[in-house]
Design a protein around this motif. Structure first.
Motif: not given
Length: 399
Positions: A204-213, A241-260
């Protein structure tokens, strides 16, 4: 007396030569056998692990061994004849492997120069143009991004997420490959994320960090002269896995960023051997010993904090099938046929599901290739295939 001594010396040297040639013929023969028969346990694992790197050089080495064996045949007829035959088989096997990888790459829109692959370069580290902190975690860990700038302005942005089973790897690992993309007109940002340990899961940490990056890279892109409206998200293995999760969730506005901030949508996502089926990977992955380095089940336990039976919701939440959405960006998936770390069945099932959901999905299946097939050496058959397939595909989707 002198003649007799010369005869003894000549005989000893001949035996030594036979032993040396026989040793290398045996090594190359076993590796070739492992590449063609991946089910032969450790032999198959090793053979498929090196085939995409060594097949082209083995053609040259095999020809040298055949020539040496032919010379030895004058004095050691039976042994020399056997070594000539085995050496010839190595050459033929290496040519077949090289040809099939070349054909697969060409069919997928890539290109492989077999002559360049004859003498691949070591995959040594290449320093980025900038190595910046993009965020600091609540625990005080500084997370960095390696930036590789293109020569010309207006470049699209490529964000790369490294592999390593969620427990290893670095944003600096694939520097030569990142520089290769930058030399072809991409602004490349390779990003770090917190690695899991046996007692610290990061599911639950790495994915939002990639979203932040990704958010940070898009915001910074204009100062490097890049076009932040054209974003390619790349990832290998766990990074896939982290790339797919972020790209697909961002496509529907659900990706999270750990830094806002809002995680930007990607124009395309290109992954290889992505860990999009963590439950299947746990059940069918590689296990040889009992450590994070030799047992893929331990990777899952470290990242998710337990087994699929203990924390099923975590495995389910981060599986590729769960995040599939028709709004997802075009997706390239490269899957080696003989992957023992990320089983191909789960990867190809994900690609099939994505296609059926209406996503522009391209699946490339590479023969005679195992996990991390492209990392053995720069310019190898596997390395060329991965780079050219990915870059040429991205050009058609991102521009």
């Amino acid at each position: 007396m002198a003649v007799r001594e010369r005869g003894v010396v000549s005989g000893v040297l001949g035996v030594v030569a036979v032993v040396v040639v026989a040793f290398w013929v045996a090594v190359l023969s076993l590796l070739s056998l492992g590449a063609f028969a991946p089910g032969l346990g450790l032999l198959g694992d090793v053979g498929t692990a090196v085939a995409a790197t060594t097949a082209a050089p083995f053609v040259l080495v095999g020809l040298v061994l055949v020539g040496a064996a032919a010379l030895l045949r004058r004095r050691f007829r039976r042994v020399g004849t056997a070594l000539v035959g085995l050496g010839a088989l190595v050459v033929v096997a290496s040519l077949v492997i090289s040809g099939m990888i070349w054909s697969a790459a060409s069919t997928a829109g890539g290109s492989v120069n077999p002559f360049a692959a004859l003498v691949p370069a070591p995959s040594t580290r290449t320093d980025p143009d900038e190595h910046l902190v993009y965020t600091t975690t609540p625990t005080g860990q500084e997370l960095r991004a390696a930036v590789y700038r293109p020569a010309a302005p207006g470049a699209p942005l490529a964000v790369y997420v490294h592999g390593g089973g969620w427990v290893a790897g670095s944003e600096l690992d694939r520097g030569k490959d990142m520089r290769w993309f930058a030399d072809r007109g991409w602004l490349v940002v390779s990003v770090e994320y917190t690695l899991a340990t046996a007692d610290r899961p990061t599911w639950d940490v790495a994915g939002p960090q990639v979203g932040c990056a990704l958010t940070w890279a898009a915001a910074q892109a204009p100062r490097w002269g890049a076009d932040a409206s054209r974003i390619a998200l790349l990832g290998d293995s766990a990074g896939g896995q982290l790339a797919i999760t972020n790209a697909y969730q961002a496509a529907v506005g659900q990706a999270r960023s750990s830094c806002g901030g809002t995680v930007p949508k990607s124009s395309a996502v290109a992954v290889q051997y992505p860990a999009v089926d963590p439950r299947g990977g746990y059940a069918e992955g590689y296990a040889f010993g009992d450590s994070l380095a030799t047992d893929t089940r331990q990777l899952g336990r470290a990242y998710f904090g337990g087994t699929p039976d203990e924390v099923p919701d975590r495995y389910q939440a981060l599986s590729g099938a769960t995040v599939i959405t028709p709004e997802a960006p075009p997706t390239l998936v490269i899957s080696p046929d003989d992957d023992v770390v990320v089983p191909p069945a789960g990867v190809r099932d994900f690609a099939d599901r994505a296609t059926r959901a209406g996503i522009d999905t391209t699946l490339v299946e590479l023969p005679f290739a195992n996990h991390a097939y492209d990392t053995g050496a720069q310019g190898s058959l596997g390395n060329q295939a991965r780079l050219t397939i990915t870059e040429n595909w991205l050009r058609t989707r991102v521009g």
